[in-house]
Design an enzyme around this catalytic site. Structure first.
Site, mmCIF file in Angstrom:
data_model
loop_
_atom_site.group_PDB
_atom_site.id
_atom_site.type_symbol
_atom_site.label_atom_id
_atom_site.label_comp_id
_atom_site.label_asym_id
_atom_site.label_seq_id
_atom_site.Cartn_x
_atom_site.Cartn_y
_atom_site.Cartn_z
ATOM 1 N N SER A 106 -13.520 -0.502 -1.602
ATOM 2 C CA SER A 106 -12.885 -1.519 -0.770
ATOM 3 C C SER A 106 -13.895 -2.606 -0.386
ATOM 4 O O SER A 106 -14.997 -2.303 0.060
ATOM 5 C CB SER A 106 -12.334 -0.846 0.485
ATOM 6 O OG SER A 106 -11.752 -1.823 1.289
ATOM 7 N N GLY A 107 -13.517 -3.831 -0.601
ATOM 8 C CA GLY A 107 -14.392 -4.947 -0.238
ATOM 9 C C GLY A 107 -15.339 -5.340 -1.351
ATOM 10 O O GLY A 107 -16.153 -6.244 -1.177
ATOM 11 N N THR A 111 -9.689 -7.825 -5.592
ATOM 12 C CA THR A 111 -8.563 -8.769 -5.480
ATOM 13 C C THR A 111 -9.020 -10.168 -5.860
ATOM 14 O O THR A 111 -8.323 -10.884 -6.585
ATOM 15 C CB THR A 111 -8.001 -8.735 -4.051
ATOM 16 O OG1 THR A 111 -7.671 -7.387 -3.754
ATOM 17 C CG2 THR A 111 -6.781 -9.603 -3.923
ATOM 18 N N ASN A 156 -13.270 -4.642 4.974
ATOM 19 C CA ASN A 156 -12.843 -5.866 4.290
ATOM 20 C C ASN A 156 -11.809 -6.588 5.167
ATOM 21 O O ASN A 156 -10.842 -5.981 5.616
ATOM 22 C CB ASN A 156 -12.224 -5.469 2.925
ATOM 23 C CG ASN A 156 -11.803 -6.676 2.115
ATOM 24 O OD1 ASN A 156 -11.915 -7.811 2.563
ATOM 25 N ND2 ASN A 156 -11.329 -6.406 0.909
ATOM 26 N N SER A 159 -8.299 -6.600 3.123
ATOM 27 C CA SER A 159 -8.245 -5.412 2.276
ATOM 28 C C SER A 159 -6.826 -5.160 1.780
ATOM 29 O O SER A 159 -5.865 -5.208 2.547
ATOM 30 C CB SER A 159 -8.728 -4.210 3.089
ATOM 31 O OG SER A 159 -8.713 -3.068 2.284
ATOM 32 N N SER A 160 -6.731 -4.913 0.465
ATOM 33 C CA SER A 160 -5.395 -4.634 -0.094
ATOM 34 C C SER A 160 -5.025 -3.219 0.339
ATOM 35 O O SER A 160 -5.743 -2.268 0.042
ATOM 36 C CB SER A 160 -5.434 -4.700 -1.622
ATOM 37 O OG SER A 160 -6.152 -5.832 -2.028
ATOM 38 N N GLY A 386 -10.034 0.979 -4.108
ATOM 39 C CA GLY A 386 -11.171 1.697 -4.669
ATOM 40 C C GLY A 386 -11.361 3.067 -4.043
ATOM 41 O O GLY A 386 -10.650 3.461 -3.107
ATOM 42 N N GLU A 388 -12.564 5.907 -1.845
ATOM 43 C CA GLU A 388 -12.838 5.840 -0.407
ATOM 44 C C GLU A 388 -13.462 7.139 0.084
ATOM 45 O O GLU A 388 -12.944 8.226 -0.187
ATOM 46 C CB GLU A 388 -11.548 5.561 0.371
ATOM 47 C CG GLU A 388 -11.079 4.126 0.225
ATOM 48 C CD GLU A 388 -9.818 3.829 1.018
ATOM 49 O OE1 GLU A 388 -9.230 4.773 1.567
ATOM 50 O OE2 GLU A 388 -9.423 2.651 1.066
#
Ligand SMILES: Nc1ncnc2c1ncn2[C@@H]1O[C@H](COP(=O)(O)OP(=O)(O)OP(=O)(O)O)[C@@H](O)[C@H]1O
Ligand SMILES: [Mg+2]
Length: 1045
Positions: A106-107, A111, A156, A159-160, A386, A388
């Protein structure tokens, strides 16, 4: 050649395959060094590693797009555009479906990377109104999905919170037609709960910040975020993020995609309902039975929700505070405790939102979907959450990490295993490379018989007491000996002391590291239950959109079958995704997050090292290095490089493999660089490939020059020949034209000369006739014309018919003078004739007499002019009226010509006596006026001649023949007042009777014969003669003088 230096730069190679020596440190150092230089992209073969710079770099400009458009992948600086270009070209030119797998935690920038890929493809594919619309719709799906599916997390800011796989579909020309978006596992728990410092989904903040007062009022919302418990009642702003502006962007995007205003409103209404549900407070109460119950503490919010969705508040209240339980054939309504009530409320909010999100994705798909039947190529872009590892990992992390494990499996299968298998297949000498195959972990989780997910489902469906403990016990039994499974129990069994593993947890050794999962909530989240009363209440609402989200609420369709569990659904969708990805050519973008603090250009080696390890980058490089960087079927390879050898260029007659061998032998690469498989050629290092590519480009340039040269030569030659031909044609025409003109001129001249000569000859021969006759004819013609004109003119201008009018138009031409004169006289005569013809016989006779008088006397005797005025009366005496003259009348009878009084001159004395004179056709009678008796009767035959004077007197001598009877006394001398008439009539009568002229003498002297001899009469003009009467004077016997006036 900047790219070459970049790729081969020893301090920071652009392609890690070229790293020497290959160690974790050198790899990390290279990434760090490149990152320091702002080169955030690095290759491992054709895998792109992207390190998040956390700051915008000037490497995404339109110029960069142009630079990478149709570039040679290995010849330019590593860039995400290069892989996008490679994938797009492979799709367009080689007809291979592509997928771009973007992974990373993440981050790490997944995206962003996916957006960069999309925007690059949109920029390079062709333009056109329809294509632009499709591109715009595809790109605009991002802001909408990000608003509803992204949230700020500690890692993030954007974050998605869902996985996204987007298939972009192209036609055979590479123009985008549309696409399909699939979403995976939205993190719906965020709706009701999130960690401090994080936020709920962006849309709530955007709506409150950006919605107009009117809209908020319509949605019954307050602008202040702190009012809403789901938004954690904390200040909501994010540094550098303008929620209001993003809301407008999102609305615009919806419009572009094709949402109707009604759809947008409905969407926002449901969103508002979710937000407001969080504010529905429950209070505890007790029923009469002593059972705990709950009720709505503050009806206002519930009231508003029901107004928004068109539902009776009582229905919703009942659904929130109680539950219908079916036991055998009975249905019993049981009350809920306050925690149960809140559980139900939150479950409802989560369900509404996650279903709304699904609806949103479907709605976008409806707009961007491609019409069936069109042939299409597909480029899939996968942007999924991603790996985690948190302090406390729950069901969601388990699911997410499972998904990442599957993606790693694909990666391994496609890049490592597949590659090695290919070497074996192709019969290439190959020392196998050790790599970690994670299928064992995947199997541990997803095995349908004994996998963790299957066990979880089993526990969820099992009747009896079900809780996480039984589930964990089951796992411990099943995986006691599994290498990748750990729990307190298995550790104990293996006598391992590990304080980091709490009792309620199990640990999985993922490919990316060990993750400890707390089983609390697993069963509940996997069941994902929503009380049927709530879905029925939602279905009962009049709000169309909301109602459509809960089809199972329809009482007609009540099913006792439990819905599939969350784990089961996810596993199924991951399986579909994997199948989808396997069918495509994969392109990898591996995102790395350089620091935890979102700091620009900060590279923390330890953090990156962890990611390098779990992403398996070292293994990736090793396999690449041990293997061959490039492989291609002999056919396409030969086709691409055949121009490098004169033996294979332009055509190779033999087989493809022999051709490639001949070609490469000629190029003299080191033998270890090449390997010849059964169907493919393998090239070990990218450098060799790059060298090959460079040579090709040089050769292509040469060939292009050759083609250009040949073409230019050909063009010039053709043009020259064309010009020459044209020139010949022109000069031929011109010469022809010149000669023709010359000939024509000569011919004309010859004809003229001929004509002249002939003319001259003919003229010479015929000159006489020709000319005289011609002039005569001409003259004749002209004369005739003139005469004709003259005559016609004359006819129009004839003078009046009066006899006295002597006028006559003059002759217009001299030559007509005579004719004119002639015509004039003719006309005059004709006029006279006409005049005459209308005369009476008397008048005619009179005029004849006058004419005769004129002939006799005109210009001879002065008296004549006086007589002109006097009419000739003939009968002056009135013989018929006067009876005295009866006798005389008898003498004259009808033959009387004239009767008048005259004076007779005495021959002897010269005195005069009056006498009556009668002239008949046969006689001349003189009579005495008193007696009216004829004294002398002379027959006309007796008259010899007459003499008269020249003067204006009436004297006359009538000479008689000597032999006549009447003339015995000699000639008569008479004086008449009508002398002219008398002589004229006498003359006429004489002519008529005697048929001969009576001689007339007009003279001043004449001789008369008297009885006594001849007497000479002399006429003297004298003033003595009184008043016109002559006076005769006898001068001797033979002379007589007549005095006249
Ligand atoms: N290429 C880049 N250039 C500049 N900034 C970037 C780049 N890539 C990512 N970032 C920054 O990093 C942030 C996080 O990136 P992104 O949202 O793409 O991460 P992610 O991998 O999708 O994370 P998640 O899994 O949480 O969705 C972005 O908001 C942006 O600020
Ligand atoms: Mg993301």
């Amino acid at each position: 050649m900047e790219a070459t230096t970049s790729l081969l730069d020893a301090a920071a190679v652009g392609d890690l395959v070229l790293l020497d020596p290959l160690t974790e440190e050198s790899l990390l150092h290279t990434l760090q060094e490149r990152f320091r230089r702002s080169d955030i992209y690095t290759y491992i073969g054709n895998v792109v590693i992207s390190v998040n710079p956390y700051q915008s770099l000037p490497i995404y400009t339109p110029e960069k797009v142009q630079e990478y458009h149709n570039c040679n992948f290995f010849a330019v600086n590593p860039h995400i555009y290069a892989i996008a270009d490679d994938a797009y070209r492979s799709l367009r030119d080689r007809d291979r479906d592509q997928c771009i797998l973007i992974t990373g935690e993440s981050g790490a920038g997944k995206t962003e990377a996916s957006k960069l890929v999309m925007s690059y493809v949109a920029a390079v594919c062709s333009k056109g109104e329809e294509v632009d619309k499709v591109k715009e719709q595809l790109l605009q799906s991002n802001p909408v999905l990000e608003a509803f599916g992204n949230a700020k997390t500690v890692r993030n800011d954007n974050s998605s919170r869902f996985g996204k796989y987007m298939d972009v579909e192209f036609d055979f020309k590479g123009e985008p037609l549309g696409g399909v978006i699939s979403n995976y596992l939205l993190e719906k728990s965020r709706i009701v709960r999130h960690v401090k410092g994080e936020r709920n989904f962006h849309i709530f903040y955007q709506l409150l910040a950006g919605g107009s007062a009117q809209l908020l009022q319509q949605l019954k919302l307050r602008q202040d975020c702190r009012h809403y418990s789901y938004l954690n009642r904390e200040s909501s702003g994010l540094p550098g993020v303008d929620d209001a502006a993003n809301f407008r962007t999102m609305q615009d995007a919806m419009r572009v995609i094709g949402f109707s205003p009604a759809e947008v409103t409905a969407l926002l209404e449901v969103t508002a309902v979710v937000l407001k549900l969080g504010n529905v407070q429950l209070s505890s109460s007790y029923q009469a039975s002593g059972m705990e119950a709950c009720s709505i503490a503050e009806p206002q919010e519930l009231q508003e929700i029901c107004e928004l969705i068109g539902l009776d508040p009582g229905t919703l209240e009942q659904a929130l505070c109680s539950r219908t339980v079916k036991a055998r054939d009975e249905t019993v309504l049981t009350t809920l405790s306050v925690p149960q009530g809140y559980y139900g409320r939150d479950a409802l909010a989560k369900n509404i939102y996650s279903r709304l999100f699904d609806w949103l994705v479907n709605r976008i798909n409806t707009s961007i979907q491609v019409k069936p039947g069109q042939q299409r190529k597909v480029m899939g872009v996968l942007d999924i959450y991603g790996f985690e590892i948190f302090q406390d990992n729950g069901f969601e992390q388990f699911i997410i990490n499972y998904c990442n494990e599957k993606l790693q499996q694909i990666f391994i299968l496609m890049t490592l295993k597949e590659e090695q298998e290919e070497y074996v297949r192709e019969g290439i000498q190959w020392t196998p490379v050790e790599f970690f195959d994670n299928s064992i972990i995947c199997n541990l989780i997803e095995n349908s018989k004994g996998g963790i997910l299957a066990m979880l489902d089993e526990e969820c469906l099992r009747p009896g007491v079900v809780n996480e403990d039984t589930f964990l016990t089951k796992l411990n039994q099943l995986f006691a000996a599994h290498k990748h499974y750990e729990s307190k129990e298995t550790q104990n069994a293996r006598r391992v002391m590990d304080a980091s593993l709490p009792p309620q947890c199990f640990r999985i050794h993922h490919y990316a590291g060990k993750v400890t999962y707390n089983v609390t909530g697993f069963i509940e989240k996997n069941n994902d239950l929503l009380f049927r009363d709530l879905s029925q209440a939602m279905w009962a609402a009049r709000h169309e959109l909301l109602r459509s989200l809960f089809p199972e609420g329809d009482p007609q369709k009540v099913s006792l079958k439990l819905p599939p569990t969350a784990g089961f659904q996810f596993k199924a969708s991951v399986a579909t995704l994997m199948k989808n990805l396997y069918s495509k050519n994969p392109n990898y973008i591996r995102c790395i997050k350089p620091n935890e603090t979102k700091t620009a250009m900060l590279f923390m080696p330890e953090l990156v090292l962890g990611q390098v390890r779990y992403l398996g980058l070292m293994e990736n490089v090793r396999v690449r290095r041990a293997g061959y960087a490039f492989r291609q079927l002999y056919g396409p390879f030969l086709e691409r490089y055949k121009m490098l050898s004169p033996r294979t260029w332009p055509r190779w007659a033999g087989g493809d493999r022999e051709g490639a061998e001949v070609l490469l032998a000629e190029l003299a690469f080191p033998p270890e660089e090449l390997a010849f498989g059964y169907t493919k050629i393998f090239i070990r290092s990218p450098r060799t490939l790059f060298d090959l590519e460079r040579r090709r480009q040089e050769r292509v340039a040469q060939l292009a020059t050759l083609i250009q040269k040949t073409f230019r030569g050909w063009r010039c030659r053709t043009q020259y020949q064309l010009m020459r031909k044209s020139q010949i044609v022109i000069s031929a025409w011109f010469r022809g034209h010149l000669q023709k003109n010359k000939y024509k001129q000569m011919k004309r001249s010859a004809l003229i000369i001929q004509a002249y000569a002939r003319g001259w000859k003919v003229r010479r021969a015929y000159r006489r006739y020709f000319r005289s006759e011609a002039s005569a004819r001409l003259a004749n013609f002209i004369y005739r014309r003139l005469v004709q004109k003259f005559l016609v003119g004359l006819r129009r201008n004839l003078p009046p018919l009066l006899v006295m009018d002597r006028t006559w138009p003059p002759a217009p031409y001299k030559f007509l003078a005579d004719a004119n004169q002639e015509l004039r006289s003719i006309f005059y005569r004709w006029k006279c004739k006409k005049y005459r013809e209308q005369l009476t016989p008397q008048r005619r006779a009179l005029l004849q007499a006058k004419l005769c008088a004129s002939e006799l006397f005109k210009d001879k005797k002065t008296l004549y002019s006086k007589s002109l005025q006097q009419p000739f009366q003939g009968e002056y005496l009135g013989l018929t009226q006067n009876p005295k003259y009866q006798k005389l009348h008898a003498v004259a009878k009808d033959k009387l010509v004239m009767a008048d009084t005259v004076r007779k001159v005495n021959r002897a004395s010269g005195k005069t006596v009056p006498r009556l004179l009668l002239l008949t056709t046969e006689h001349l009678v003189l009579a005495d006026p008193k007696a009216a008796q004829p004294k002398t009767v002379l027959s006309l035959g007796d008259i010899h001649s007459i003499s008269v004077t020249r003067f204006s007197d009436g004297f006359l001598a009538l000479h008689l023949k000597e032999t006549s009877t009447g003339g015995a006394k000699g000639d008569f001398l008479l004086i008449s007042d009508h002398l002219i008439e008398l002589v004229t009539r006498l003359h006429q009568t004489f002519m008529d009777t005697m048929a001969q002229a009576l001689p007339l003498h007009i003279a001043d002297q004449f001789s008369t014969r008297f009885q006594k001899g001849d007497v000479a009469v002399t006429v003297v003009e004298s003033a003595k003669a009184g008043s016109g009467v002559p006076v005769c004077k006898k001068r001797g016997s033979h002379k007589m003088e007549v005095l006249v006036h």
